[in-house]
Design a protein around this motif. Sequence first.
Motif, PDB file in Angstrom:
ATOM      1  N   TYR A  10       0.842  -1.194   0.000  1.00 56.51           N
ATOM      2  CA  TYR A  10       0.000   0.000   0.000  1.00 56.51           C
ATOM      3  C   TYR A  10       0.882   1.250   0.000  1.00 56.51           C
ATOM      4  N   PRO A  11       1.595   1.471  -1.094  1.00 56.03           N
ATOM      5  CA  PRO A  11       2.563   2.580  -1.136  1.00 56.03           C
ATOM      6  C   PRO A  11       1.924   3.953  -0.983  1.00 56.03           C
ATOM      7  N   GLU A  12       0.630   4.079  -1.303  1.00 55.48           N
ATOM      8  CA  GLU A  12      -0.010   5.393  -1.246  1.00 55.48           C
ATOM      9  C   GLU A  12      -0.155   5.900   0.185  1.00 55.48           C
ATOM     10  N   VAL A  13      -0.146   4.997   1.175  1.00 55.29           N
ATOM     11  CA  VAL A  13      -0.248   5.437   2.574  1.00 55.29           C
ATOM     12  C   VAL A  13       0.996   5.087   3.381  1.00 55.29           C
ATOM     13  N   ALA A  14       1.980   4.461   2.740  1.00 52.06           N
ATOM     14  CA  ALA A  14       3.169   4.012   3.468  1.00 52.06           C
ATOM     15  C   ALA A  14       3.906   5.172   4.123  1.00 52.06           C
ATOM     16  N   LEU A  15       4.033   6.283   3.412  1.00 58.83           N
ATOM     17  CA  LEU A  15       4.764   7.419   3.964  1.00 58.83           C
ATOM     18  C   LEU A  15       4.076   7.956   5.215  1.00 58.83           C
ATOM     19  N   LEU A  16       2.769   8.114   5.155  1.00 61.71           N
ATOM     20  CA  LEU A  16       2.020   8.592   6.317  1.00 61.71           C
ATOM     21  C   LEU A  16       2.179   7.657   7.509  1.00 61.71           C
ATOM     22  N   GLN A  17       2.182   6.360   7.241  1.00 64.61           N
ATOM     23  CA  GLN A  17       2.239   5.385   8.319  1.00 64.61           C
ATOM     24  C   GLN A  17       3.612   5.323   8.979  1.00 64.61           C
ATOM     25  N   HIS A  18       4.678   5.478   8.185  1.00 62.75           N
ATOM     26  CA  HIS A  18       6.010   5.176   8.700  1.00 62.75           C
ATOM     27  C   HIS A  18       6.846   6.401   9.064  1.00 62.75           C
ATOM     28  N   ILE A  19       6.381   7.598   8.738  1.00 65.83           N
ATOM     29  CA  ILE A  19       7.124   8.800   9.135  1.00 65.83           C
ATOM     30  C   ILE A  19       7.347   8.878  10.652  1.00 65.83           C
ATOM     31  N   PRO A  20       6.332   8.611  11.491  1.00 63.64           N
ATOM     32  CA  PRO A  20       6.568   8.701  12.945  1.00 63.64           C
ATOM     33  C   PRO A  20       7.679   7.778  13.425  1.00 63.64           C
ATOM     34  N   THR A  21       7.732   6.555  12.895  1.00 65.83           N
ATOM     35  CA  THR A  21       8.769   5.607  13.310  1.00 65.83           C
ATOM     36  C   THR A  21      10.140   6.080  12.872  1.00 65.83           C
ATOM     37  N   ALA A  22      10.241   6.575  11.637  1.00 69.79           N
ATOM     38  CA  ALA A  22      11.525   7.068  11.146  1.00 69.79           C
ATOM     39  C   ALA A  22      12.004   8.267  11.961  1.00 69.79           C
ATOM     40  N   LEU A  23      11.088   9.178  12.301  1.00 69.68           N
ATOM     41  CA  LEU A  23      11.466  10.335  13.114  1.00 69.68           C
ATOM     42  C   LEU A  23      11.924   9.912  14.507  1.00 69.68           C
ATOM     43  N   LEU A  24      11.221   8.955  15.099  1.00 69.47           N
ATOM     44  CA  LEU A  24      11.613   8.468  16.418  1.00 69.47           C
ATOM     45  C   LEU A  24      13.012   7.874  16.390  1.00 69.47           C
ATOM     46  N   LEU A  25      13.297   7.064  15.380  1.00 67.93           N
ATOM     47  CA  LEU A  25      14.618   6.457  15.272  1.00 67.93           C
ATOM     48  C   LEU A  25      15.701   7.516  15.074  1.00 67.93           C
ATOM     49  N   ALA A  26      15.408   8.540  14.285  1.00 59.98           N
ATOM     50  CA  ALA A  26      16.390   9.594  14.031  1.00 59.98           C
ATOM     51  C   ALA A  26      16.673  10.421  15.278  1.00 59.98           C
ATOM     52  N   LEU A  27      15.642  10.657  16.082  1.00 55.33           N
ATOM     53  CA  LEU A  27      15.791  11.524  17.253  1.00 55.33           C
ATOM     54  C   LEU A  27      16.159  10.783  18.525  1.00 55.33           C
ATOM     55  N   SER A  28      15.995   9.463  18.547  1.00 53.10           N
ATOM     56  CA  SER A  28      16.206   8.696  19.774  1.00 53.10           C
ATOM     57  C   SER A  28      17.576   8.891  20.406  1.00 53.10           C
ATOM     58  N   PRO A  29      18.690   8.866  19.645  1.00 54.01           N
ATOM     59  CA  PRO A  29      19.989   9.054  20.299  1.00 54.01           C
ATOM     60  C   PRO A  29      20.072  10.368  21.068  1.00 54.01           C
ATOM     61  N   TRP A  30      19.579  11.448  20.473  1.00 55.72           N
ATOM     62  CA  TRP A  30      19.623  12.743  21.158  1.00 55.72           C
ATOM     63  C   TRP A  30      18.676  12.767  22.347  1.00 55.72           C
ATOM     64  N   LEU A  31      17.452  12.241  22.155  1.00 58.24           N
ATOM     65  CA  LEU A  31      16.457  12.256  23.227  1.00 58.24           C
ATOM     66  C   LEU A  31      16.915  11.430  24.426  1.00 58.24           C
ATOM     67  N   LEU A  32      17.454  10.233  24.162  1.00 61.95           N
ATOM     68  CA  LEU A  32      17.873   9.366  25.262  1.00 61.95           C
ATOM     69  C   LEU A  32      19.145   9.864  25.942  1.00 61.95           C
ATOM     70  N   ARG A  33      19.923  10.631  25.213  1.00 62.67           N
ATOM     71  CA  ARG A  33      21.089  11.253  25.864  1.00 62.67           C
ATOM     72  C   ARG A  33      20.654  12.423  26.745  1.00 62.67           C
ATOM     73  N   ARG A  34      19.691  13.194  26.263  1.00 64.99           N
ATOM     74  CA  ARG A  34      19.229  14.356  27.021  1.00 64.99           C
ATOM     75  C   ARG A  34      18.337  13.940  28.185  1.00 64.99           C
ATOM     76  N   TRP A  35      17.457  12.959  27.935  1.00 66.01           N
ATOM     77  CA  TRP A  35      16.542  12.475  28.979  1.00 66.01           C
ATOM     78  C   TRP A  35      16.645  10.950  29.054  1.00 66.01           C
ATOM     79  N   PRO A  36      17.612  10.428  29.770  1.00 64.91           N
ATOM     80  CA  PRO A  36      17.795   8.966  29.844  1.00 64.91           C
ATOM     81  C   PRO A  36      16.550   8.281  30.390  1.00 64.91           C
TER      82      PRO A  36
END
Length: 233
Positions: A31-57
Motif C-alpha cells: 500500500y505505497p499510497e499510505v506508506a509514507l504517512l504510516q512510517h514517518i513517525p517511526t523514522a522520526l523516532l529512530l532519528a531523534l532517539s539518540p539525542w532524546l535518550l542522551r538528554r533524557w535517559p
Amino acid sequence: MHALATIPAAQRRLLGLLLALLLLAQIDQPYPEVALLQHIPTALLLALSPWLLRRWPMSTASVACIILFMALHTLGGRYAYSNVPYDDWARALTGTSLSDAFGWTRNHYDRLVHFAFGALSVIPVVEIARRWGGLGPRGAGLAVLGWVLAISCLYEIFEWLLTIVAAGETADRYNGQQGDIWDAQKDMALALLGAILVLAIPRRDRRCYAQVHDPRDDRPARGVQAGGREGAG
C-alpha cells in the motif's frame, strides 16, 4: 554517533531491531499510497532517539515498551492496518482463522494497537512523571490516564482532518474505520482500558512507582577499578 554511543547497549539493540523491521516493511510495499504517512513517525523516532535518550535517559524497560508499540505500528502500517493478514497466519498455523473462531466481521488489528498504546504507555509515562515531573505514585498514574486520553483524542482529530484534505481512497485506507461509525470512540476506550488494566496490576507497596531507575546510575564511578576496589589515593 557520539550520542548513540552514550545509550546503553540493550537500548541500542532495541533501536536496531526497530530499524530493521522498518526497512523490512518497505519491501514490496502493498500500500505505497499510505506508506509514507504510516512510517514517518517511526523514522522520526529512530532519528531523534539518540539525542532524546542522551538528554533524557530512560530505563531499558521504558524504551522496550516504546519500541514494542512502534513495532506493532510498523507491522500495521505495512498493511494499512485494515489488511493485516492475521487470519491467513492463523489459518496456516491452526487450520482456522481468528475471524471464523470469534465471529468477527472486520479486521481488529487496529483495536489491538490502540489497546497496546494504553498498556505500553504506563511504564514510560510513569517514569517520566516521577523523574522529570516530580510527581508521586498517584499523580504519575493520573498522568498516564491523561496522556493516553489526550494523545488518543489528538490522533482521532488528525484522522478527521486527513479525511478533509486527502483524497478519498487515501484517507479511507489510512483511517481504517471499516464502516464502524463509532470507530474513534472504541479506539480511545480501548487505549484507556489498556492503561487502566496495567495500572491496576497488584504491585507490592507500589515499589515500581516509588522507585524509578536512572540509567546513569549504572555508569562506573571514577576511581573504581575493574576489580571493584577504590583506586589508590
